[in-house]
Design a protein around this motif. Structure first.
Motif, short mmCIF file in Angstrom:
data_model
loop_
_atom_site.label_atom_id
_atom_site.label_comp_id
_atom_site.label_asym_id
_atom_site.label_seq_id
_atom_site.Cartn_x
_atom_site.Cartn_y
_atom_site.Cartn_z
N SER B 39 0.87 -1.23 0.03
CA SER B 39 -0.16 0.20 0.16
C SER B 39 0.82 1.45 0.00
O SER B 39 0.36 2.38 -0.49
N LYS B 40 1.97 1.02 0.28
CA LYS B 40 3.02 2.37 0.48
C LYS B 40 3.84 2.27 -0.67
O LYS B 40 4.80 3.35 -1.14
N LYS B 41 3.48 1.63 -1.66
CA LYS B 41 3.91 1.60 -3.21
C LYS B 41 5.58 1.14 -3.27
O LYS B 41 6.04 1.13 -4.18
N PHE B 42 5.97 0.31 -2.24
CA PHE B 42 7.25 -0.17 -2.37
C PHE B 42 7.19 -1.36 -3.05
O PHE B 42 6.54 -2.41 -2.87
N LEU B 43 7.91 -1.61 -4.19
CA LEU B 43 8.20 -2.89 -5.10
C LEU B 43 9.02 -3.80 -4.28
O LEU B 43 10.39 -3.43 -4.14
N LYS B 44 8.78 -4.97 -4.04
CA LYS B 44 9.87 -5.98 -3.51
C LYS B 44 9.86 -7.57 -4.13
O LYS B 44 8.79 -7.70 -4.64
N ILE B 45 10.93 -7.55 -4.50
CA ILE B 45 10.97 -8.89 -5.19
C ILE B 45 10.69 -10.10 -4.36
O ILE B 45 11.03 -10.07 -3.11
N MET B 46 9.80 -10.96 -5.18
CA MET B 46 9.64 -12.40 -4.17
C MET B 46 10.35 -13.71 -4.60
O MET B 46 10.75 -14.10 -4.01
N PHE B 47 10.29 -13.57 -5.80
CA PHE B 47 10.91 -14.84 -6.51
C PHE B 47 11.43 -14.64 -7.85
O PHE B 47 10.98 -13.66 -8.65
N SER B 48 12.25 -15.37 -8.47
CA SER B 48 12.72 -15.19 -9.73
C SER B 48 13.16 -16.52 -10.34
O SER B 48 13.62 -17.48 -9.44
N TYR B 49 12.84 -16.98 -11.49
CA TYR B 49 13.04 -18.32 -12.25
C TYR B 49 14.14 -17.95 -13.33
O TYR B 49 13.51 -16.97 -14.19
N ASN B 50 14.74 -18.86 -13.58
CA ASN B 50 15.46 -18.70 -14.92
C ASN B 50 15.35 -20.05 -15.55
O ASN B 50 15.84 -21.25 -14.83
N ASN B 51 14.94 -20.27 -16.68
CA ASN B 51 14.72 -21.60 -17.39
C ASN B 51 14.11 -22.67 -16.64
O ASN B 51 14.73 -23.55 -16.37
N LYS B 52 12.79 -22.03 -15.72
CA LYS B 52 12.07 -22.86 -15.04
C LYS B 52 13.02 -23.23 -13.68
O LYS B 52 12.31 -23.93 -12.88
N GLU B 53 13.91 -22.72 -13.35
CA GLU B 53 14.84 -23.03 -12.16
C GLU B 53 14.58 -21.70 -11.06
O GLU B 53 15.15 -20.63 -11.65
N LEU B 54 14.38 -22.21 -9.91
CA LEU B 54 14.23 -20.98 -9.11
C LEU B 54 15.62 -20.52 -8.59
O LEU B 54 16.51 -21.12 -8.29
N ILE B 55 15.80 -19.23 -8.88
CA ILE B 55 17.18 -18.50 -8.59
C ILE B 55 17.20 -17.44 -7.46
O ILE B 55 18.25 -17.27 -7.02
N ILE B 56 16.08 -16.96 -7.37
CA ILE B 56 15.77 -16.15 -6.32
C ILE B 56 14.59 -16.46 -5.46
O ILE B 56 13.50 -16.75 -5.81
N ASN B 57 14.66 -16.59 -4.03
CA ASN B 57 13.54 -16.76 -3.31
C ASN B 57 13.94 -15.83 -2.10
O ASN B 57 14.52 -16.11 -1.15
N GLU B 58 13.22 -14.70 -1.86
CA GLU B 58 13.24 -13.81 -0.90
C GLU B 58 12.82 -14.39 0.69
O GLU B 58 12.01 -15.52 0.45
N THR B 59 12.79 -13.68 1.35
CA THR B 59 11.88 -14.06 2.59
C THR B 59 10.55 -13.98 2.68
O THR B 59 10.07 -13.08 3.14
#
Lengths: 113, 114
Positions: B39-59
């Motif tokens: 609601s405060k408009k902050f954008l935060k990454i949650m997950f990232s996948y590269n070629n179907k593989e999970l590479i970023i998994n934030e808390t």
């Protein structure tokens, strides 16, 4: 990722040039400077990216001084449709571990007639 | 043609329900992401996948589970929804994992938990 600091808001009038400055004192050697634009109810849109000196495209110019501790996004002759939030990000170079963008608060630009 | 499309655009649901958000990109990109804008408009990454593989998994709570059936799709499933999950969720893609690639974002899914 290096933190960036930019003004919370700016006001301008149609036809004026708008310069939004971003501070990134701790930028790493491999970091790029990237700017995104976000309209209400839309996702951010990539505007421009640079590493040093000046980059220009059809939308904006990006000026990065030699020390790279700051950068300035320049929007020539803004119109009402340029009213949006502008985010400055410093993004890591080739890491092989994923490209994670860290967005700050952004600068709310309001353009009036 | 929409480059990164998310469905649904709006989602209103009750606490405790399970819901999914789907994302598809037709750009041929290798990397896809989920971001949350509160609601405060902050954008935060949650997950990232590269070629179907999970590479970023934030808390992110375990109630959130991404799934990438192929590199053009990245879905987000949320179990046991809570009031605090209310936000706009953005899917994005990029050609690869290098920082000098620009992201392409979808138009977002506004999730409201009541």
């Amino acid at each position: 990722l290096a933190k960036t600091t930019q003004p919370i808001s700016m006001d301008s009038y149609e036809g004026q040039e708008v310069n939004i400055t971003c501070s990134h004192n701790n930028i790493a050697t491999n970091d790029y400077i990237t700017w995104y634009q976000q309209f209400p109810s839309q996702g951010p849109r990539f505007i421009i990216q640079g590493y040093k000196t000046k980059v220009t495209n059809e939308v904006a110019s990006l000026f990065i001084p030699a020390d790279r501790k700051s950068s300035t996004l320049s929007l020539p002759r803004v119109s009402l449709s340029d009213t949006a939030v502008y985010y400055c990000l410093s993004t890591g170079g080739l890491t092989g571990g994923g490209n994670k963008l860290t967005f700050g608060t952004g600068t709310q630009l309001k353009v009036e007639l | 043609d929409t480059a990164v499309s998310q469905t649904p655009k709006y989602l209103v649901t009750q606490m405790g329900n399970d819901k999914s958000i789907k994302c598809e990109q037709n750009l041929g990109h290798d990397t896809m992401y989920w971001y949350k804008q509160d609601s405060k408009k902050f954008l935060k990454i949650m997950f990232s996948y590269n070629n179907k593989e999970l590479i970023i998994n934030e808390t992110v709570p375990n109630r959130f589970s991404p799934k990438s059936p192929d590199k053009a799709h990245l879905n987000l499933h949320i179990n046991s929804l809570e009031l605090g999950d209310s936000a706009v969720y953005f899917c994005a893609s990029s050609p690869g994992t290098a920082a000098n690639y620009g992201y392409t974002f979808g138009s977002g899914t506004r999730l409201t938990v009541v």
